[in-house]
Design an enzyme around this catalytic site. Structure first.
Site, PDB file in Angstrom:
ATOM      1  N   ARG A 115       4.699 -10.949  11.982  1.00  0.00           N
ATOM      2  CA  ARG A 115       4.056 -12.154  12.332  1.00  0.00           C
ATOM      3  C   ARG A 115       3.950 -13.413  11.352  1.00  0.00           C
ATOM      4  O   ARG A 115       4.469 -13.266  10.315  1.00  0.00           O
ATOM      5  CB  ARG A 115       2.362 -11.490  12.109  1.00  0.00           C
ATOM      6  CG  ARG A 115       1.992 -10.539  13.206  1.00  0.00           C
ATOM      7  CD  ARG A 115       0.718 -10.043  13.001  1.00  0.00           C
ATOM      8  NE  ARG A 115       0.263  -9.209  14.029  1.00  0.00           N
ATOM      9  CZ  ARG A 115       0.886  -7.869  14.026  1.00  0.00           C
ATOM     10  NH1 ARG A 115       1.249  -7.472  12.947  1.00  0.00           N
ATOM     11  NH2 ARG A 115       0.527  -7.249  15.202  1.00  0.00           N
ATOM     12  N   HIS A 140       7.135 -10.838  16.315  1.00  0.00           N
ATOM     13  CA  HIS A 140       8.430 -10.611  16.401  1.00  0.00           C
ATOM     14  C   HIS A 140       9.121 -11.390  17.216  1.00  0.00           C
ATOM     15  O   HIS A 140       9.835 -11.340  18.346  1.00  0.00           O
ATOM     16  CB  HIS A 140       8.484  -8.932  17.195  1.00  0.00           C
ATOM     17  CG  HIS A 140       7.740  -7.809  16.226  1.00  0.00           C
ATOM     18  ND1 HIS A 140       8.099  -7.786  15.066  1.00  0.00           N
ATOM     19  CD2 HIS A 140       7.185  -6.815  16.945  1.00  0.00           C
ATOM     20  CE1 HIS A 140       7.496  -6.801  14.565  1.00  0.00           C
ATOM     21  NE2 HIS A 140       7.038  -6.271  15.780  1.00  0.00           N
ATOM     22  N   HIS A 214      13.402  -2.114  15.348  1.00  0.00           N
ATOM     23  CA  HIS A 214      12.050  -1.683  15.628  1.00  0.00           C
ATOM     24  C   HIS A 214      12.207  -0.125  16.317  1.00  0.00           C
ATOM     25  O   HIS A 214      11.273  -0.043  17.278  1.00  0.00           O
ATOM     26  CB  HIS A 214      11.352  -2.440  16.717  1.00  0.00           C
ATOM     27  CG  HIS A 214       9.964  -2.679  16.220  1.00  0.00           C
ATOM     28  ND1 HIS A 214       9.093  -1.344  16.492  1.00  0.00           N
ATOM     29  CD2 HIS A 214       8.797  -3.578  16.314  1.00  0.00           C
ATOM     30  CE1 HIS A 214       7.649  -1.546  15.965  1.00  0.00           C
ATOM     31  NE2 HIS A 214       7.544  -2.839  15.905  1.00  0.00           N
ATOM     32  N   ASP A 286      -0.090  -0.182   9.120  1.00  0.00           N
ATOM     33  CA  ASP A 286       0.817  -1.208   9.876  1.00  0.00           C
ATOM     34  C   ASP A 286       0.796  -2.184   8.580  1.00  0.00           C
ATOM     35  O   ASP A 286       0.366  -3.371   8.962  1.00  0.00           O
ATOM     36  CB  ASP A 286      -0.185  -1.804  10.929  1.00  0.00           C
ATOM     37  CG  ASP A 286       0.674  -2.588  11.898  1.00  0.00           C
ATOM     38  OD1 ASP A 286       1.756  -2.891  11.720  1.00  0.00           O
ATOM     39  OD2 ASP A 286       0.074  -2.879  13.026  1.00  0.00           O
ATOM     40  N   GLU A 352      10.206  -0.488   9.550  1.00  0.00           N
ATOM     41  CA  GLU A 352      11.094  -1.852   9.814  1.00  0.00           C
ATOM     42  C   GLU A 352      11.537  -2.561   8.348  1.00  0.00           C
ATOM     43  O   GLU A 352      10.510  -3.100   7.792  1.00  0.00           O
ATOM     44  CB  GLU A 352      10.301  -2.650  10.631  1.00  0.00           C
ATOM     45  CG  GLU A 352      10.040  -2.097  11.895  1.00  0.00           C
ATOM     46  CD  GLU A 352       8.375  -2.535  12.597  1.00  0.00           C
ATOM     47  OE1 GLU A 352       8.320  -3.862  12.816  1.00  0.00           O
ATOM     48  OE2 GLU A 352       7.457  -1.680  12.664  1.00  0.00           O
TER      49      GLU A 352
HETATM   50  C1  BGC Z   1       3.805  -4.502  13.915  1.00  0.00           C
HETATM   51  C2  BGC Z   1       2.338  -3.768  14.807  1.00  0.00           C
HETATM   52  C3  BGC Z   1       2.973  -3.911  16.285  1.00  0.00           C
HETATM   53  C4  BGC Z   1       4.158  -3.095  16.245  1.00  0.00           C
HETATM   54  C5  BGC Z   1       4.632  -3.296  17.957  1.00  0.00           C
HETATM   55  C6  BGC Z   1       4.915  -3.666  14.292  1.00  0.00           C
HETATM   56  O1  BGC Z   1       5.766  -4.326  13.474  1.00  0.00           O
HETATM   57  O2  BGC Z   1       3.538  -4.447  12.606  1.00  0.00           O
HETATM   58  O3  BGC Z   1       1.320  -4.596  14.433  1.00  0.00           O
HETATM   59  O4  BGC Z   1       1.725  -3.356  16.967  1.00  0.00           O
HETATM   60  O5  BGC Z   1       5.231  -3.795  15.514  1.00  0.00           O
HETATM   61  O6  BGC Z   1       4.588  -4.521  18.326  1.00  0.00           O
END
Ligand code: BGC
Length: 388
Positions: A115, A140, A214, A286, A352
């Site tokens: 983010r 992303h 991802h 997360d 990630e």
């Molecule tokens: C984020 C999550 C998100 C997920 C899928 C992760 O990298 O931290 O908050 O829901 O990706 O978008």
């Protein structure tokens, strides 16, 4: 020669021919795609762009399928403790799954992984406004991140395995980011059962870059319920706590004595439901973990995950400062993936490798700024093995 003699000769010939045929099949890949790369047309995007699926196979029968759509890892088949291959990543059987996907299954993420708060940042005194696709924030890379781009693919030689180069030009102003960014990602499936990802990029205007992959892993294979019994060890002493929008507060918090402490091997689910403010904000894990860097070591171990049921082991090695550990908290069973399986809450985990989320707005975090004349280059290795 008597009849028996002739039969013996025939038997010998059949045996030798059979053995030669087997080895040809193994070398050509027909018996497990060993040591080969195959390319299959995989359909067209709604705007008519051709998409392909490349399958890289190594000498041990391990296979990684990668699509040019979003550069996504579609499947990754690795052996368990008995040598049985199983697909350890979530994804879809066909292109339309990826076109409609909102979970980023297996995809390359950019221009900025995770983010950016309030969808803006300042660089050299200028404020850049980005696409908002996660409440007030950018997630992303924005509405059409690198996961929704069709990448140009080329098979390239590799010393110890099979390699695929993917390139993409992210144009100046795309999703609000400055600079034409030339991105190159090389996936290498090595004969040591590693999926190595090399990311590089150059820009013609000062910009910010944070690339990652991802993939959602479940080491127990397709259809396995959740990953709560997988045992995780993380090479991190601190993490970056977040606010209610999952934007880092800027602190680096010690994880000793908290459910975030994975310095010793611990089941992912052991403390995931504890009464902890940060766990509540994430709906589970997360969070970005601050990796313990070993001086002078360009790539080091970031995390190790073991599935006790199958014995499969995943090690993540990287040169990046952080890793986002995400336990699939937002998966709710509404998405059906490969084989029609409903992907339910916590049915996979992501590791990630990356720079910290929202770094462009946190001058104390390691910098994600890329200037003209510089070259962004990072490497991450997902290494698979098994234990008894
Ligand atoms: C984020 C999550 C998100 C997920 C899928 C992760 O990298 O931290 O908050 O829901 O990706 O978008």
């Amino acid at each position: 020669m008597n009849r028996r003699g002739i039969r013996m000769k025939e038997t010998l010939w059949i045996t030798i021919t059979g053995a030669m045929l087997m080895s040809t099949l193994t070398a050509s890949g027909a018996a497990g795609k060993s040591g080969t790369t195959t390319k299959t047309p995989w359909g067209k995007t709604p705007d008519g762009q051709q998409v392909d699926l490349y399958t890289l196979g190594n000498q041990n029968g391990v296979a990684a399928a990668i699509t040019t759509y979003g550069g996504a890892v579609v499947s990754l088949k690795v052996p368990d403790r008995n040598g049985k291959l199983g697909d350890v990543v979530l994804g879809y059987d066909s292109l339309d799954g990826y076109v409609n996907d909102k979970s980023y299954f297996g995809a390359l993420i950019g221009r900025y992984g995770n983010r950016i708060g309030h969808a803006q940042f300042a660089l050299d005194g200028k404020t850049y406004t980005l696409a908002k696709n996660n409440g007030e924030n950018t997630l992303h890379g924005g509405t059409k991140g690198f996961n929704k781009a069709v990448w140009t693919a080329k098979e390239i030689p590799a010393k110890n395995g099979q390699a695929l180069e993917l390139t993409y030009l992210s144009k100046d102003g795309e999703e609000g980011f400055p600079g034409n960014l030339h991105v190159r990602v090389i996936y290498t499936l090595t004969d040591s059962n590693e999926l190595k990802i090399d990311y590089s990029a150059t820009t013609d205007k000062t910009s910010v870059v944070n690339l990652t992959n991802h993939s959602y892993f479940n080491l127990a294979g397709p259809g396995s319920e959740d990953i709560l019994d997988h045992v995780l060890t993380m090479e991190a002493d601190k993490f970056t706590p977040v606010d209610s929008g999952l934007i880092p507060t800027g602190e680096l918090s010690d994880l000793a004595g908290t459910p975030f402490d994975f310095r010793k091997p611990t089941a992912i689910g052991a403390r995931i439901n504890e009464d902890n403010e940060q766990l509540k904000l994430g709906g589970g894990y997360d969070h970005n973990f601050v990796l313990r860097r070993k001086p002078g070591e360009p790539i080091s171990l970031a995390a190790r995950v073991v599935d006790p049921k199958t014995g499969r082991v995943l090690e993540v090695w990287t040169d990046q400062p952080g890793v986002q550990f995400y336990t699939g908290n937002f998966l709710d069973g509404s998405v059906r993936g490969k084989g029609g399986i409903a992907y339910t809450k916590r049915s996979a985990f992501c590791l990630e490798t990356q720079h910290f989320p929202d770094s462009p707005n946190h001058p104390k975090f390691p910098s994600t700024v890329l200037k003209p004349g510089e070259r962004y280059h990072t490497t991450t290795i997902y290494k698979f093995s098994s234990e008894k």
